[in-house]
Design a protein around this motif. Structure first.
Motif, mmCIF file in Angstrom:
data_model
loop_
_atom_site.group_PDB
_atom_site.id
_atom_site.type_symbol
_atom_site.label_atom_id
_atom_site.label_comp_id
_atom_site.label_asym_id
_atom_site.label_seq_id
_atom_site.Cartn_x
_atom_site.Cartn_y
_atom_site.Cartn_z
ATOM 1 N N ARG A 149 -62.303 38.439 17.130
ATOM 2 C CA ARG A 149 -61.995 39.405 18.200
ATOM 3 C C ARG A 149 -60.782 40.255 17.855
ATOM 4 O O ARG A 149 -60.688 41.415 18.281
ATOM 5 C CB ARG A 149 -61.817 38.661 19.518
ATOM 6 N N THR A 153 -60.987 44.524 17.785
ATOM 7 C CA THR A 153 -60.210 45.342 18.714
ATOM 8 C C THR A 153 -58.893 45.840 18.152
ATOM 9 O O THR A 153 -58.324 46.803 18.680
ATOM 10 C CB THR A 153 -59.895 44.543 19.995
ATOM 11 N N ALA A 162 -60.602 38.165 24.254
ATOM 12 C CA ALA A 162 -60.351 39.468 23.646
ATOM 13 C C ALA A 162 -59.482 40.332 24.550
ATOM 14 O O ALA A 162 -59.569 40.271 25.772
ATOM 15 C CB ALA A 162 -61.675 40.173 23.362
ATOM 16 N N GLY A 164 -58.359 44.464 25.088
ATOM 17 C CA GLY A 164 -58.641 45.846 24.735
ATOM 18 C C GLY A 164 -60.105 46.101 24.450
ATOM 19 O O GLY A 164 -60.966 45.237 24.606
ATOM 20 N N SER A 165 -60.368 47.304 24.016
ATOM 21 C CA SER A 165 -61.727 47.739 23.718
ATOM 22 C C SER A 165 -62.038 47.543 22.240
ATOM 23 O O SER A 165 -61.145 47.548 21.391
ATOM 24 C CB SER A 165 -61.903 49.224 24.067
ATOM 25 N N SER A 166 -63.313 47.380 21.948
ATOM 26 C CA SER A 166 -63.752 47.378 20.556
ATOM 27 C C SER A 166 -63.433 48.732 19.922
ATOM 28 O O SER A 166 -63.387 49.758 20.606
ATOM 29 C CB SER A 166 -65.253 47.122 20.470
ATOM 30 N N THR A 167 -63.230 48.735 18.617
ATOM 31 C CA THR A 167 -62.933 49.991 17.931
ATOM 32 C C THR A 167 -64.066 50.991 18.099
ATOM 33 O O THR A 167 -63.822 52.189 18.299
ATOM 34 C CB THR A 167 -62.663 49.726 16.445
ATOM 35 N N GLU A 170 -63.674 52.600 21.392
ATOM 36 C CA GLU A 170 -62.574 53.566 21.366
ATOM 37 C C GLU A 170 -63.025 54.877 20.723
ATOM 38 O O GLU A 170 -62.699 55.972 21.212
ATOM 39 C CB GLU A 170 -61.397 52.976 20.590
ATOM 40 N N SER A 190 -68.917 43.119 22.127
ATOM 41 C CA SER A 190 -68.362 44.455 22.326
ATOM 42 C C SER A 190 -67.592 44.455 23.635
ATOM 43 O O SER A 190 -67.970 43.779 24.591
ATOM 44 C CB SER A 190 -69.488 45.492 22.370
ATOM 45 N N TYR A 191 -66.478 45.230 23.678
ATOM 46 C CA TYR A 191 -65.614 45.235 24.853
ATOM 47 C C TYR A 191 -65.249 46.673 25.218
ATOM 48 O O TYR A 191 -65.142 47.542 24.353
ATOM 49 C CB TYR A 191 -64.322 44.444 24.596
ATOM 50 N N ASN A 192 -65.041 46.882 26.515
ATOM 51 C CA ASN A 192 -64.639 48.195 27.018
ATOM 52 C C ASN A 192 -63.704 47.980 28.199
ATOM 53 O O ASN A 192 -64.140 47.534 29.259
ATOM 54 C CB ASN A 192 -65.876 49.000 27.446
#
Length: 470
Positions: A149, A153, A162, A164-167, A170, A190-192
């Motif tokens: 993670r 990020t 995790a 923040g957001s995934s690259t 971004e 994946s994160y947002n």
């Protein structure tokens, strides 16, 4: 210490994948790209700048890959002094050389400045003229989930959660590309945490999931999710104060737009681009030949995944693809041949992807590699000494590969120590070794990827590695 970064809720039903695609469906609901802009993307023009994030799952052995050592210098009888044992002679497979690979000079590219471990193979090594290898990265962790993670990020997780957001998120959040599915996350999280739904990745666990998401349903190409059934009634006259309030905020209108957007995607027949086993389509035959795919059996292997990435970019379906390309690396027992073989499958598939992108003209000029940035990483590395079980354990210091657009080529940045392969310290403004300098962390890599495309990297709170920016 096994782990599995696959989606735990994976079920191969259409309803499930429409729910998984909710971030894409909800793009206009959450303030994303207007439908008119999306409709222009129906022509499926490739993004001018593409990104591929390649994950090797389980913690790779960098002596076998991007940070090799000469076994004539780092010998077994010096291992107590150097704390490094390449162990190339223990692989016992003629496919793998017993010395680091120095690729043949590529025409016009100049003398190779990068050497590679035996697992890389000549095919990927031959693309040295597109690469920067970053060595001596301090991963700050020996935990699988944390390291994984962290590199996704550029932010060290809180515990294992995790931040923040995934690259890729971004990138999409800043660039707002006009492609049907801006970001695909293939068997990777994946994160947002700061953008609207338009920046969410479409998460799939295998190629068939992507086909199910893109394939029109039999019932008049309508969406069969529960939210569909509920909001169809809402499109009529509101009958309660609550519904009226939602109507005032424009939810009904934006829902209608996102519904139309999803139907537009389904009407494109995009799933046909990924039917690699179709024997009636000459284009699919060419894909099979390039990636060594068969017409029978499963093709959800490393080569099939690489073909999926190339297709998504070249067909203008996605701008960013994050993919778990290969695994089987979390082993601690007798692992020299196992690690070499598992890594080679991933690196050979990556070589096929790069071959494909180099050979494919981009509509904006040049080839697709001229417009694509690739980052290859793992959660950490393996110990430079072999343990009592004939394997290697978790190690703090790792490497990564950057290649393609926005990155200087044929270059090595950083270095791990010659005693125990410890993370190095450097003047990050120049890349020179400096005992009073700084470590390289994953956030420096993420900042560099963002800066390579002229994007705002301030979210990383560090400067990019400027010496390797093109």
């Amino acid at each position: 210490m096994k782990k599995n970064n696959r989606d735990e809720n994976h079920l191969p039903e259409r309803r499930t994948f429409l729910k998984a695609a909710a971030g894409f469906m909800g793009s206009t609901l959450l303030g994303g790209i207007p439908f008119r802009a999306f409709a222009q993307a129906a022509e499926l023009a490739p993004a001018d700048r593409c990104f591929v994030f390649v994950y090797f799952s389980g913690g790779w052995d960098q002596l076998l890959a991007f940070d090799p050592r000469d076994p004539d210098e780092f010998t077994a009888d010096r291992a107590s002094e150097t704390k490094i044992l390449p162990g190339y002679n223990l692989i016992n497979d003629s496919r793998f050389p017993t010395k680091p690979i120095i690729p043949d000079e590529r025409s016009g590219a100049g003398r190779p400045n990068i050497d590679f471990g035996p697992a890389i193979g000549e095919r990927l090594a031959s693309h040295y003229d597109l690469m920067t290898v970053v060595r001596g990265i301090n991963m700050n962790t020996l935990g699988h989930e944390v390291g994984y993670r962290y590199f996704l990020t550029g932010k060290l997780p809180i515990g294992s959660a995790a931040r923040g957001s995934s690259t890729a998120t971004e990138i999409v959040g800043q660039m707002k590309p006009r492609v049907p599915i801006a970001s695909i996350s293939y068997n990777v999280e994946s994160y947002n945490d700061r953008y609207g739904g338009y920046a969410n990745a479409l998460r799939v666990s295998r190629r068939d999931d992507l086909l199910l998401t893109l394939r029109p349903s039999a019932a008049s190409q309508t969406l069969d999710s529960e939210i569909e059934k509920q909001l169809v009634d809402f499109r009529g006259q509101p009958i309660t104060c609550e519904q009226a309030a939602y109507g005032t905020r424009g939810v009904g209108t934006t829902y209608s737009n996102s519904r139309d957007q999803m139907q537009q995607v389904l009407s494109q027949g995009l799933e046909k681009s990924f039917q690699f086993q179709d024997t009636t389509n000459p284009e699919m035959e060419a894909v099979r030949t390039r990636y060594g795919l068969s017409t029978t059996g499963s093709i959800d292997n490393e080569a099939g995944r690489a073909a999926t990435v190339a297709t998504a970019l070249k067909k203008g379906i996605a701008q960013c693809v994050t993919i778990n390309l290969t695994g089987g690396l979390d082993t601690h027992f007798g692992t020299q041949l196992t690690h070499a073989s598992n890594q080679r499958r991933g690196f050979d598939a990556l070589a096929s992807l790069v071959d494909d992108l180099r050979a494919s003209p981009h509509p904006a000029g040049g080839n697709f590699m001229d417009h694509t940035t690739i980052m290859v990483f793992s959660e950490f590395s393996r110990t430079p000494l072999i343990n009592a079980s004939g394997g290697r354990d978790h190690h703090l210091c790792s490497s990564c590969l950057l290649m393609g657009a926005g990155i200087k080529h044929n270059q090595v940045f950083g270095k791990s120590g010659d005693i125990g392969m410890s993370p190095g310290t450097f003047d990050l403004r120049t890349g020179a070794a400096d005992p009073n300098g700084s470590n390289i962390f994953p956030e420096h890599i993420i900042a560099t990827v963002l800066a390579s495309a002229g994007l705002d990297y301030s979210i990383t709170r560090v400067d990019p590695l400027r010496p390797i920016l093109a």
